[in-house]
Design a protein around this motif. Structure first.
Motif, PDB file in Angstrom:
ATOM      1  N   TYR A   1       9.361  -0.228 -32.113  1.00 37.53           N
ATOM      2  CA  TYR A   1       9.347  -0.824 -30.782  1.00 37.53           C
ATOM      3  C   TYR A   1       8.520  -0.264 -30.269  1.00 37.53           C
ATOM      4  O   TYR A   1       9.128   1.121 -29.412  1.00 37.53           O
ATOM      5  N   ASN A   2       6.918  -0.487 -29.049  1.00 35.01           N
ATOM      6  CA  ASN A   2       6.370   0.663 -28.026  1.00 35.01           C
ATOM      7  C   ASN A   2       6.817  -0.207 -26.778  1.00 35.01           C
ATOM      8  O   ASN A   2       6.046  -0.841 -26.879  1.00 35.01           O
ATOM      9  N   ASP A   3       7.035   0.621 -26.013  1.00 38.59           N
ATOM     10  CA  ASP A   3       7.460   0.074 -24.899  1.00 38.59           C
ATOM     11  C   ASP A   3       6.641   0.103 -24.091  1.00 38.59           C
ATOM     12  O   ASP A   3       6.554   0.054 -22.889  1.00 38.59           O
ATOM     13  N   ARG A   4       5.357   1.217 -24.132  1.00 37.75           N
ATOM     14  CA  ARG A   4       4.105   1.418 -23.562  1.00 37.75           C
ATOM     15  C   ARG A   4       2.860  -0.115 -23.960  1.00 37.75           C
ATOM     16  O   ARG A   4       2.528  -0.321 -23.039  1.00 37.75           O
ATOM     17  N   THR A   5       3.336  -0.401 -25.091  1.00 43.45           N
ATOM     18  CA  THR A   5       2.477  -1.627 -25.336  1.00 43.45           C
ATOM     19  C   THR A   5       3.062  -2.923 -25.335  1.00 43.45           C
ATOM     20  O   THR A   5       2.406  -4.049 -25.354  1.00 43.45           O
ATOM     21  N   GLY A   6       4.485  -2.823 -25.403  1.00 48.47           N
ATOM     22  CA  GLY A   6       5.448  -3.642 -25.893  1.00 48.47           C
ATOM     23  C   GLY A   6       4.992  -4.709 -26.837  1.00 48.47           C
ATOM     24  O   GLY A   6       5.602  -6.169 -27.571  1.00 48.47           O
ATOM     25  N   LYS A   7       5.013  -3.661 -28.100  1.00 51.12           N
ATOM     26  CA  LYS A   7       4.661  -4.393 -29.434  1.00 51.12           C
ATOM     27  C   LYS A   7       5.617  -4.583 -30.486  1.00 51.12           C
ATOM     28  O   LYS A   7       6.065  -3.091 -30.276  1.00 51.12           O
ATOM     29  N   THR A   8       6.170  -4.851 -31.319  1.00 49.44           N
ATOM     30  CA  THR A   8       7.011  -4.411 -31.815  1.00 49.44           C
ATOM     31  C   THR A   8       6.384  -5.013 -34.184  1.00 49.44           C
ATOM     32  O   THR A   8       5.733  -5.822 -34.245  1.00 49.44           O
ATOM     33  N   SER A   9       6.419  -3.375 -34.803  1.00 53.76           N
ATOM     34  CA  SER A   9       5.967  -3.230 -35.196  1.00 53.76           C
ATOM     35  C   SER A   9       7.057  -3.295 -36.462  1.00 53.76           C
ATOM     36  O   SER A   9       7.619  -2.381 -36.964  1.00 53.76           O
ATOM     37  N   TRP A  10       6.696  -4.863 -38.030  1.00 47.70           N
ATOM     38  CA  TRP A  10       7.911  -4.775 -38.770  1.00 47.70           C
ATOM     39  C   TRP A  10       7.331  -4.022 -40.052  1.00 47.70           C
ATOM     40  O   TRP A  10       6.214  -4.334 -40.607  1.00 47.70           O
TER      41      TRP A  10
ATOM     42  N   GLN B   1      15.488  -4.948 -22.792  1.00 45.03           N
ATOM     43  CA  GLN B   1      15.648  -4.232 -22.551  1.00 45.03           C
ATOM     44  C   GLN B   1      15.041  -3.009 -22.401  1.00 45.03           C
ATOM     45  O   GLN B   1      15.633  -1.966 -21.166  1.00 45.03           O
ATOM     46  N   PHE B   2      13.925  -3.246 -22.357  1.00 43.17           N
ATOM     47  CA  PHE B   2      13.069  -1.831 -23.006  1.00 43.17           C
ATOM     48  C   PHE B   2      11.453  -2.798 -22.349  1.00 43.17           C
ATOM     49  O   PHE B   2      10.985  -2.664 -22.519  1.00 43.17           O
ATOM     50  N   PRO B   3      11.577  -3.355 -20.586  1.00 43.70           N
ATOM     51  CA  PRO B   3       9.899  -3.734 -20.441  1.00 43.70           C
ATOM     52  C   PRO B   3       8.987  -2.345 -20.687  1.00 43.70           C
ATOM     53  O   PRO B   3       9.560  -1.946 -20.958  1.00 43.70           O
ATOM     54  N   VAL B   4       7.721  -3.249 -20.446  1.00 46.92           N
ATOM     55  CA  VAL B   4       6.125  -2.482 -21.299  1.00 46.92           C
ATOM     56  C   VAL B   4       6.230  -1.374 -19.380  1.00 46.92           C
ATOM     57  O   VAL B   4       6.816  -1.996 -18.373  1.00 46.92           O
ATOM     58  N   VAL B   5       6.343   0.320 -19.425  1.00 47.09           N
ATOM     59  CA  VAL B   5       6.107   0.740 -18.655  1.00 47.09           C
ATOM     60  C   VAL B   5       4.782   0.649 -18.949  1.00 47.09           C
ATOM     61  O   VAL B   5       4.350   0.816 -19.537  1.00 47.09           O
ATOM     62  N   THR B   6       4.588   0.988 -16.979  1.00 52.71           N
ATOM     63  CA  THR B   6       2.959   1.117 -16.900  1.00 52.71           C
ATOM     64  C   THR B   6       2.797   1.846 -15.908  1.00 52.71           C
ATOM     65  O   THR B   6       3.945   1.668 -15.147  1.00 52.71           O
ATOM     66  N   SER B   7       2.184   2.439 -15.661  1.00 43.97           N
ATOM     67  CA  SER B   7       2.424   3.277 -15.249  1.00 43.97           C
ATOM     68  C   SER B   7       1.395   3.405 -13.845  1.00 43.97           C
ATOM     69  O   SER B   7       0.165   3.057 -13.930  1.00 43.97           O
TER      70      SER B   7
END
Length: 77
Positions: free
Chosen positions: A37-46, A65-71
């Motif tokens: 899971y990438n918390d920068r994009t919110g995408k999960t790669s299975w 638990q790990f919302p998308v991080v937006t700078s």
């Protein structure tokens, strides 16, 4: 050092993050990486096949638990 987050209602999965802001590995009880899971994009790669209900449950937990991080863009004047 990796952070381990225990999640999922049945405790069958662990969520490991090598460093804050990094990719989160979803690991099953046998130590296999099931997803990332990438918390920068919110995408999960299975990486492995799971029933859709389990996938949805894990993805929901990850987003909570790990919302998308937006700078925020810096405003220079």
């Amino acid at each position: 050092m990796a952070q381990t987050h225990h999640g999922q209602s049945n405790g069958a999965y662990q969520f490991k993050q090598a460093h804050p802001g990094g990719i989160i590995d979803v690991v099953n009880s046998d130590g296999y990486v099931m997803a990332q899971y990438n918390d920068r994009t919110g995408k999960t790669s299975w990486q492995r096949v799971l029933p859709i209900t389990q996938r949805e449950s894990i993805e929901k937990w990850l987003h909570q638990q790990f919302p998308v991080v937006t700078s925020k863009p810096s405003s220079k004047k």
